[in-house]
Write an enzyme that holds these catalytic residues in place. Sequence first.
Site, PDB file in Angstrom:
ATOM      1  N   THR A  45       0.811  -1.213   0.000  1.00  0.00           N
ATOM      2  CA  THR A  45       0.000   0.000   0.000  1.00  0.00           C
ATOM      3  C   THR A  45       0.846   1.266   0.000  1.00  0.00           C
ATOM      4  O   THR A  45       0.556   2.213  -0.735  1.00  0.00           O
ATOM      5  CB  THR A  45      -0.938   0.005   1.223  1.00  0.00           C
ATOM      6  N   SER A  92       0.100  -5.848  -1.089  1.00  0.00           N
ATOM      7  CA  SER A  92       0.083  -6.463   0.249  1.00  0.00           C
ATOM      8  C   SER A  92      -0.744  -7.737   0.296  1.00  0.00           C
ATOM      9  O   SER A  92      -0.335  -8.732   0.905  1.00  0.00           O
ATOM     10  CB  SER A  92      -0.461  -5.478   1.281  1.00  0.00           C
TER      11      SER A  92
END
EC number: 3.5.1.38
Length: 109
Positions: A45, A92
């Site tokens: 992220t 992620s």
Amino acid sequence: MNAALKTFAPSALALLLLLPTTASAKEAETQQKLANVVILATGGTIAGAGASAANSATYQAAKLGVDKLIAGVPELADLANVRGEQVMQIASESISQEHRFAANGRTVL
């Protein structure tokens, strides 16, 4: 006047040549006193990017490399000798247990 210029010019030149060396030596001394920090980057992220801050529809995770992220916070150089190592570059939610332990021989938690 010509004699004074011949005497002054070499001294001024020598001083100018010493100034950058003094600054570099002082900078090197400061860097030696700072901690060495390696950022192991996995993407995710924090490395995401989009077309603009106002348009989240174009956001994609894991787009920016660690060097670009570090360059975005120049104040880090005042706190530590920071370098980055890009151990993977994935979103992620795509990181598996295998990724965590096999990233360039590093343990990534």
